[in-house]
Write a protein that holds these residues in place. Sequence first.
Motif, PDB file in Angstrom:
ATOM      1  N   GLY A 136      22.006 -21.738  18.203  1.00  0.00           N
ATOM      2  CA  GLY A 136      22.319 -20.321  18.021  1.00  0.00           C
ATOM      3  C   GLY A 136      23.802 -20.034  17.874  1.00  0.00           C
ATOM      4  N   MET A 137      24.619 -21.080  17.676  1.00  0.00           N
ATOM      5  CA  MET A 137      26.062 -20.919  17.629  1.00  0.00           C
ATOM      6  C   MET A 137      26.540 -20.048  16.480  1.00  0.00           C
ATOM      7  SD  MET A 137      28.942 -23.940  17.312  1.00  0.00           S
ATOM      8  CE  MET A 137      28.556 -24.211  15.574  1.00  0.00           C
ATOM      9  N   ILE A 138      25.966 -20.247  15.282  1.00  0.00           N
ATOM     10  CA  ILE A 138      26.382 -19.473  14.118  1.00  0.00           C
ATOM     11  C   ILE A 138      25.881 -18.031  14.276  1.00  0.00           C
ATOM     12  CG2 ILE A 138      26.209 -19.219  11.613  1.00  0.00           C
ATOM     13  CD1 ILE A 138      25.806 -22.262  11.492  1.00  0.00           C
ATOM     14  N   ARG A 139      26.784 -17.100  14.229  1.00  0.00           N
ATOM     15  CA  ARG A 139      26.413 -15.720  14.496  1.00  0.00           C
ATOM     16  C   ARG A 139      25.856 -14.992  13.265  1.00  0.00           C
ATOM     17  NH1 ARG A 139      27.120 -17.626  18.938  1.00  0.00           N
ATOM     18  NH2 ARG A 139      28.218 -16.625  20.677  1.00  0.00           N
ATOM     19  N   ASN A 165      30.579 -22.180  25.849  1.00  0.00           N
ATOM     20  CA  ASN A 165      30.483 -20.732  26.060  1.00  0.00           C
ATOM     21  C   ASN A 165      30.139 -19.982  24.776  1.00  0.00           C
ATOM     22  OD1 ASN A 165      31.008 -20.814  28.810  1.00  0.00           O
ATOM     23  ND2 ASN A 165      33.226 -20.578  28.553  1.00  0.00           N
ATOM     24  N   GLU A 166      30.408 -20.609  23.621  1.00  0.00           N
ATOM     25  CA  GLU A 166      30.115 -19.968  22.340  1.00  0.00           C
ATOM     26  C   GLU A 166      28.708 -20.289  21.839  1.00  0.00           C
ATOM     27  OE1 GLU A 166      33.153 -21.291  19.698  1.00  0.00           O
ATOM     28  OE2 GLU A 166      34.770 -20.223  20.739  1.00  0.00           O
ATOM     29  N   ILE A 167      28.001 -21.146  22.568  1.00  0.00           N
ATOM     30  CA  ILE A 167      26.659 -21.558  22.159  1.00  0.00           C
ATOM     31  C   ILE A 167      25.639 -20.864  23.063  1.00  0.00           C
ATOM     32  CG2 ILE A 167      25.100 -23.516  21.834  1.00  0.00           C
ATOM     33  CD1 ILE A 167      27.645 -25.294  21.681  1.00  0.00           C
ATOM     34  N   PRO A 168      24.784 -20.004  22.530  1.00  0.00           N
ATOM     35  CA  PRO A 168      23.831 -19.286  23.379  1.00  0.00           C
ATOM     36  C   PRO A 168      23.008 -20.186  24.294  1.00  0.00           C
ATOM     37  CG  PRO A 168      23.878 -18.281  21.220  1.00  0.00           C
ATOM     38  CD  PRO A 168      24.736 -19.508  21.128  1.00  0.00           C
ATOM     39  N   ASN A 225      16.533 -30.493   0.682  1.00  0.00           N
ATOM     40  CA  ASN A 225      16.990 -29.564   1.717  1.00  0.00           C
ATOM     41  C   ASN A 225      18.285 -30.048   2.354  1.00  0.00           C
ATOM     42  OD1 ASN A 225      14.666 -27.553   1.991  1.00  0.00           O
ATOM     43  ND2 ASN A 225      13.572 -29.501   2.186  1.00  0.00           N
ATOM     44  N   MET A 226      18.894 -29.139   3.105  1.00  0.00           N
ATOM     45  CA  MET A 226      20.056 -29.498   3.915  1.00  0.00           C
ATOM     46  C   MET A 226      19.752 -29.196   5.380  1.00  0.00           C
ATOM     47  SD  MET A 226      23.549 -28.437   1.856  1.00  0.00           S
ATOM     48  CE  MET A 226      24.557 -29.415   2.977  1.00  0.00           C
ATOM     49  N   ILE A 227      20.402 -29.922   6.254  1.00  0.00           N
ATOM     50  CA  ILE A 227      20.305 -29.665   7.683  1.00  0.00           C
ATOM     51  C   ILE A 227      21.724 -29.542   8.223  1.00  0.00           C
ATOM     52  CG2 ILE A 227      20.063 -32.158   8.110  1.00  0.00           C
ATOM     53  CD1 ILE A 227      18.357 -31.438  10.565  1.00  0.00           C
ATOM     54  N   LEU A 228      21.968 -28.461   8.950  1.00  0.00           N
ATOM     55  CA  LEU A 228      23.330 -28.117   9.360  1.00  0.00           C
ATOM     56  C   LEU A 228      23.485 -28.247  10.869  1.00  0.00           C
ATOM     57  CD1 LEU A 228      23.787 -24.871   7.213  1.00  0.00           C
ATOM     58  CD2 LEU A 228      24.124 -27.263   6.519  1.00  0.00           C
ATOM     59  N   PRO A 229      24.200 -29.269  11.320  1.00  0.00           N
ATOM     60  CA  PRO A 229      24.407 -29.416  12.762  1.00  0.00           C
ATOM     61  C   PRO A 229      25.479 -28.472  13.275  1.00  0.00           C
ATOM     62  CG  PRO A 229      25.563 -31.153  11.602  1.00  0.00           C
ATOM     63  CD  PRO A 229      24.798 -30.371  10.553  1.00  0.00           C
ATOM     64  N   GLY A 230      25.279 -28.027  14.503  1.00  0.00           N
ATOM     65  CA  GLY A 230      26.341 -27.314  15.212  1.00  0.00           C
ATOM     66  C   GLY A 230      27.090 -28.325  16.063  1.00  0.00           C
ATOM     67  N   ARG A 231      27.275 -28.022  17.333  1.00  0.00           N
ATOM     68  CA  ARG A 231      27.986 -28.930  18.235  1.00  0.00           C
ATOM     69  C   ARG A 231      26.979 -29.927  18.820  1.00  0.00           C
ATOM     70  NH1 ARG A 231      33.138 -28.734  17.226  1.00  0.00           N
ATOM     71  NH2 ARG A 231      33.695 -29.393  19.336  1.00  0.00           N
ATOM     72  N   ILE A 232      26.858 -31.058  18.152  1.00  0.00           N
ATOM     73  CA  ILE A 232      25.975 -32.127  18.626  1.00  0.00           C
ATOM     74  C   ILE A 232      26.865 -33.186  19.285  1.00  0.00           C
ATOM     75  CG2 ILE A 232      24.144 -33.730  18.036  1.00  0.00           C
ATOM     76  CD1 ILE A 232      23.430 -30.862  17.344  1.00  0.00           C
ATOM     77  N   ASP A 233      26.422 -33.722  20.403  1.00  0.00           N
ATOM     78  CA  ASP A 233      27.241 -34.642  21.191  1.00  0.00           C
ATOM     79  C   ASP A 233      27.298 -36.023  20.541  1.00  0.00           C
ATOM     80  OD1 ASP A 233      28.776 -35.703  23.210  1.00  0.00           O
ATOM     81  OD2 ASP A 233      27.101 -36.018  24.585  1.00  0.00           O
ATOM     82  N   VAL A 284      40.428 -31.938  27.364  1.00  0.00           N
ATOM     83  CA  VAL A 284      39.194 -32.059  26.596  1.00  0.00           C
ATOM     84  C   VAL A 284      38.068 -31.305  27.307  1.00  0.00           C
ATOM     85  CG1 VAL A 284      37.438 -33.668  25.749  1.00  0.00           C
ATOM     86  CG2 VAL A 284      39.869 -34.254  25.565  1.00  0.00           C
ATOM     87  N   ASP A 285      38.037 -31.372  28.630  1.00  0.00           N
ATOM     88  CA  ASP A 285      37.007 -30.650  29.388  1.00  0.00           C
ATOM     89  C   ASP A 285      37.077 -29.150  29.137  1.00  0.00           C
ATOM     90  OD1 ASP A 285      35.990 -32.962  30.449  1.00  0.00           O
ATOM     91  OD2 ASP A 285      37.016 -32.771  32.383  1.00  0.00           O
ATOM     92  N   ALA A 286      38.314 -28.625  29.071  1.00  0.00           N
ATOM     93  CA  ALA A 286      38.481 -27.191  28.832  1.00  0.00           C
ATOM     94  C   ALA A 286      38.024 -26.807  27.431  1.00  0.00           C
ATOM     95  CB  ALA A 286      39.935 -26.797  29.037  1.00  0.00           C
ATOM     96  N   VAL A 287      38.343 -27.662  26.448  1.00  0.00           N
ATOM     97  CA  VAL A 287      37.915 -27.405  25.069  1.00  0.00           C
ATOM     98  C   VAL A 287      36.388 -27.407  24.986  1.00  0.00           C
ATOM     99  CG1 VAL A 287      37.836 -28.404  22.745  1.00  0.00           C
ATOM    100  CG2 VAL A 287      40.008 -28.258  23.971  1.00  0.00           C
TER     101      VAL A 287
END
Length: 252
Positions: free
Chosen positions: A247-250, A209-212, A173-181, A200-203
């Motif tokens: 939920g980032m990937i739409r 905002n794009e992550i539910p 299998n594969m596991i796909l990370p989104g924005r992980i810190d 960087v804070d603004a980015v």
Amino acid sequence: MDLKISGKKALVLGASRGLGAAIAHALAAEGVLVYAAARTIDAMAAVPNLRPVQVDLADEQSVSDLIAKLQQEGGVDILINNTGGPKAGPAMGQTRDAWQSAFQMMATSIFAITDALLPMMIEKRWGRILTIGSSGVVQPIANLALSNGVRAAIAGWSKTLASEVARHGVTVNMILPGRIDTDRVRELDTIKADKTGSSVDAVQAASRNEIPIGRYGRPEEFAAVAAFLVSEPASYINGSSIRVDGGMIRGL
């Protein structure tokens, strides 16, 4: 839930930091003997069940040495294929050397390691192969052309392999990370900030905002999903790409 993997052996690539380190520690906590592989192992914390091993995935001889060591020790039951990402940059203008270097580090190395360790899994009729991809496999990430391209090739390999070895008790299998810190994501945020003239804070605020769910994921959250996917209760999950992205990937 008892994951029923205590006493198993695992190889975790890229285990010195970030997602690889989180997975290595999660498996060790489950009673798995973990070979934690990385280029630099001096700073690895002394953790029960964790055995640091050195490897440079960009170096063919280093990869061969790792394979020989593990084969001599009877192989592993669980393989976590995790590689660092290449330099950020657009698709246009990438050199042949850049593509070949990225493919060697991220793809050729894990193909060779997996191929070498599979026969021992097949003989035991139990094995788990989990490859860490990226949300870019599903939704390409701007300015990460090398990563998008190579990881897409890895996704095709993973899906093909899954159908070949499942009858032998091995899941792939594969596991796909989104924005992980992680350090890697913070580095990419800094690059984007420098490129756009933003802070960087603004980015990071724009990304949230794009992550539910409204935040970056924590490495331990990602590692918990990985630990389940290589467990006995997950034995009917095969050939899948599991998103851990808030939920980032739409796309469906």
